[in-house]
Write a protein that holds these residues in place. Sequence first.
Motif, PDB file in Angstrom:
ATOM      1  N   UNK A 141       0.819  -1.209   0.000  1.00 16.14           N
ATOM      2  CA  UNK A 141       0.000   0.000   0.000  1.00 16.14           C
ATOM      3  C   UNK A 141       0.853   1.259   0.000  1.00 16.14           C
ATOM      4  N   UNK A 142       2.127   1.117   0.387  1.00 18.00           N
ATOM      5  CA  UNK A 142       3.021   2.271   0.384  1.00 18.00           C
ATOM      6  C   UNK A 142       4.426   1.772   0.063  1.00 18.00           C
ATOM      7  N   UNK A 143       5.058   2.389  -0.935  1.00 20.78           N
ATOM      8  CA  UNK A 143       6.394   1.975  -1.328  1.00 20.78           C
ATOM      9  C   UNK A 143       7.430   2.374  -0.303  1.00 20.78           C
ATOM     10  N   UNK A 144       8.660   1.854  -0.425  1.00 21.50           N
ATOM     11  CA  UNK A 144       9.723   2.253   0.508  1.00 21.50           C
ATOM     12  C   UNK A 144      10.022   3.740   0.383  1.00 21.50           C
ATOM     13  N   UNK A 146      12.640   6.652   1.928  1.00 17.56           N
ATOM     14  CA  UNK A 146      13.833   6.874   2.734  1.00 17.56           C
ATOM     15  C   UNK A 146      14.408   5.551   3.210  1.00 17.56           C
ATOM     16  N   UNK A 147      14.565   5.416   4.537  1.00 18.37           N
ATOM     17  CA  UNK A 147      15.135   4.201   5.122  1.00 18.37           C
ATOM     18  C   UNK A 147      14.060   3.175   5.483  1.00 18.37           C
ATOM     19  N   UNK A 148      12.800   3.517   5.289  1.00 17.00           N
ATOM     20  CA  UNK A 148      11.700   2.621   5.664  1.00 17.00           C
ATOM     21  C   UNK A 148      11.389   1.645   4.536  1.00 17.00           C
ATOM     22  N   UNK A 149      11.032   0.410   4.916  1.00 12.19           N
ATOM     23  CA  UNK A 149      10.627  -0.583   3.939  1.00 12.19           C
ATOM     24  C   UNK A 149       9.196  -0.361   3.494  1.00 12.19           C
ATOM     25  N   UNK A 150       8.697  -1.196   2.569  1.00 13.17           N
ATOM     26  CA  UNK A 150       7.311  -1.040   2.099  1.00 13.17           C
ATOM     27  C   UNK A 150       6.315  -1.325   3.221  1.00 13.17           C
ATOM     28  N   UNK A 151       5.135  -0.731   3.107  1.00 18.74           N
ATOM     29  CA  UNK A 151       4.043  -1.054   4.028  1.00 18.74           C
ATOM     30  C   UNK A 151       3.031  -1.905   3.274  1.00 18.74           C
ATOM     31  N   UNK A 152       2.510  -2.941   3.937  1.00 18.89           N
ATOM     32  CA  UNK A 152       1.669  -3.916   3.251  1.00 18.89           C
ATOM     33  C   UNK A 152       0.377  -4.171   4.016  1.00 18.89           C
ATOM     34  N   UNK A 153      -0.558  -4.868   3.360  1.00 20.06           N
ATOM     35  CA  UNK A 153      -1.836  -5.236   3.965  1.00 20.06           C
ATOM     36  C   UNK A 153      -2.245  -6.610   3.445  1.00 20.06           C
ATOM     37  N   UNK A 154      -3.076  -7.308   4.227  1.00 23.22           N
ATOM     38  CA  UNK A 154      -3.641  -8.580   3.748  1.00 23.22           C
ATOM     39  C   UNK A 154      -4.993  -8.361   3.089  1.00 23.22           C
ATOM     40  N   UNK A 428       3.787   6.788  -2.122  1.00 18.69           N
ATOM     41  CA  UNK A 428       5.169   6.701  -2.570  1.00 18.69           C
ATOM     42  C   UNK A 428       5.839   8.045  -2.327  1.00 18.69           C
ATOM     43  N   UNK A 429       7.114   8.141  -2.671  1.00 21.24           N
ATOM     44  CA  UNK A 429       7.846   9.385  -2.466  1.00 21.24           C
ATOM     45  C   UNK A 429       7.234  10.504  -3.305  1.00 21.24           C
ATOM     46  N   UNK A 430       7.377  11.723  -2.832  1.00 23.36           N
ATOM     47  CA  UNK A 430       6.853  12.868  -3.569  1.00 23.36           C
ATOM     48  C   UNK A 430       7.590  13.009  -4.892  1.00 23.36           C
ATOM     49  N   UNK A 431       6.992  13.779  -5.810  1.00 18.78           N
ATOM     50  CA  UNK A 431       7.596  13.973  -7.114  1.00 18.78           C
ATOM     51  C   UNK A 431       8.975  14.633  -6.984  1.00 18.78           C
ATOM     52  N   UNK A 432       9.112  15.545  -6.024  1.00 24.55           N
ATOM     53  CA  UNK A 432      10.400  16.213  -5.823  1.00 24.55           C
ATOM     54  C   UNK A 432      11.472  15.206  -5.418  1.00 24.55           C
TER      55      UNK A 432
END
Length: 536
Positions: A141-144, A146-154, A428-432
């Motif tokens: 649901x959210x890509x990596x 910075x230093x954080x990994x992806x966030x997921x859901x079932x 995901x990360x901002x366009x900038x």
Amino acid sequence: MEAIKQLIRKGEELLTGRKRNSVFKEVIVNAEALENRVAVMEDGQLEEFSIERTTEHQIVASVFKGKIKNLEPGLKAAFVDIGFEKNAFLHYWDIIPESLTERVELVEAEGAPAPKPQKKITQGDIPKLYPPGSEVIVQVVKGPIGTKGPRITTNISIPGRFLVLMPFNPLRGISRKIENDKERQRLKKIIQRLKVPEGMGVIIRTAGENQWKRYFIRDLEILVQTWKQVEEKIKTQPTPSCVFQEPNLVERTVRDFLTEEVDRIVVDSEKPFERVREMVGQISRRSKNKVKLYNEPTPIFVKFNVEKQIENAFRRQVWLKSGGYICIDETEALVAIDVNTGRHKSQKDLDTTIFQTNMEAAEEICRQLRLRNIGGLIVIDFIDMRNRGDQMKVLQKVRDGVKRDKAKTRILPISQLGLMEMTRQRHSESMASAVYGDCPYCKGKGLVKSSLTMSVEIQRKISEILRKQRQQGKSDQPQLRIYVHPEVLNRLRSEDEQLLIELENKLSGKLSFRADPTFHFEQFKITDVASGQELG
């Protein structure tokens, strides 16, 4: 005569699929070897912008077969290996079946038996249901970032053109963004009669508004077939692995943006053009003629004035038509947006000027959030308005502006300090962040020390070295050579020469300076002339 004109207008609307005096909407696709870009234009103004590097895999909305590595009861989360360097983060509430009532209106299937009561899963059940080492099917649901990994859901969902298929959730619903009551009633009848496989559910997307029943039936067939292929991969592929890849940017654009209101899709590359025509033909044969191949020598984004609008949109300061402007500053913790009257000033009625500027800024801010893909906590400093009614109108303008935004938003009323707080879902990360990297010179600060500051620091260091040498009892007059940036040397010679002479006399030293153009502006080096040793 008027009746005849109305009939003609109705006929045109039926033939073209769009109302007279509506905006001209077009999708411009720039497909290149390393990068795909998509711009959605309305009457020539850039409204949506997406970019995707062909060397990077799209993982948001992709489905993975993963393995739970460990549980963290304190965080109420599991860490799951889905094949990336960083384990994915799975919060306990993303394991519990999702409540859809906020986003959709639930509808019961026609003739369906009353649902059997099922035991409700709580956070306390998670360690028993998903112990370390167990396999789990998850969706990103959210890509990596910075230093954080992806966030997921079932809570898996596969989006189609008009429907969203939920393979593990038997509920049916209609998007709450479809507001017309008559249309909602029509869609309820359609979704009640759809033959959805047992155990699965569907949601009618906003794009399904005013569509024929046959489109939903066709969309459901495609989605069910897609999920059968996913199930086969789940059975045969090893853990961890990707079992469903979210389509690339060009294909997602056709899926998400092709509606009757889109007048034209222009693509500048042969293969993507053919793929887009094929996808459009599956949805609507009549719409295939809307897809055009662009083969002129002028770059497509230059031809359609997209490049210039992108450049203007990503500046820190964005000007408004009235002469006011907004300033956008992204930090790690939040995004700060400041509204100013700029050149829009009127001595006659200041309150009206402020209100008009804030209203225009509210509309532009919503557009900028979409264009820049800004997420997280956002604080907007509107110009102070004394009239509470004006404040409520600006608040409503922002709420109306985010209705077309795919990301979830939450907006709070304007506070007594004139600040509006809002959150925008970050996938995901901002366009900038995607387009720009930190400046190697200023390290992302956007600032460097002034020549005056550097002069002070250099003199301070020289003084420290000379005092230390005198304390060590060195009888010879120490000779120091200082290497600095050329602009700093210019300051030392033109404005601080007398101070340096006084420093030499006071501490019995001899100083010589050299310019080194390879030095960073804030860099300097001090060496002992006699020994060649670097001292600072």
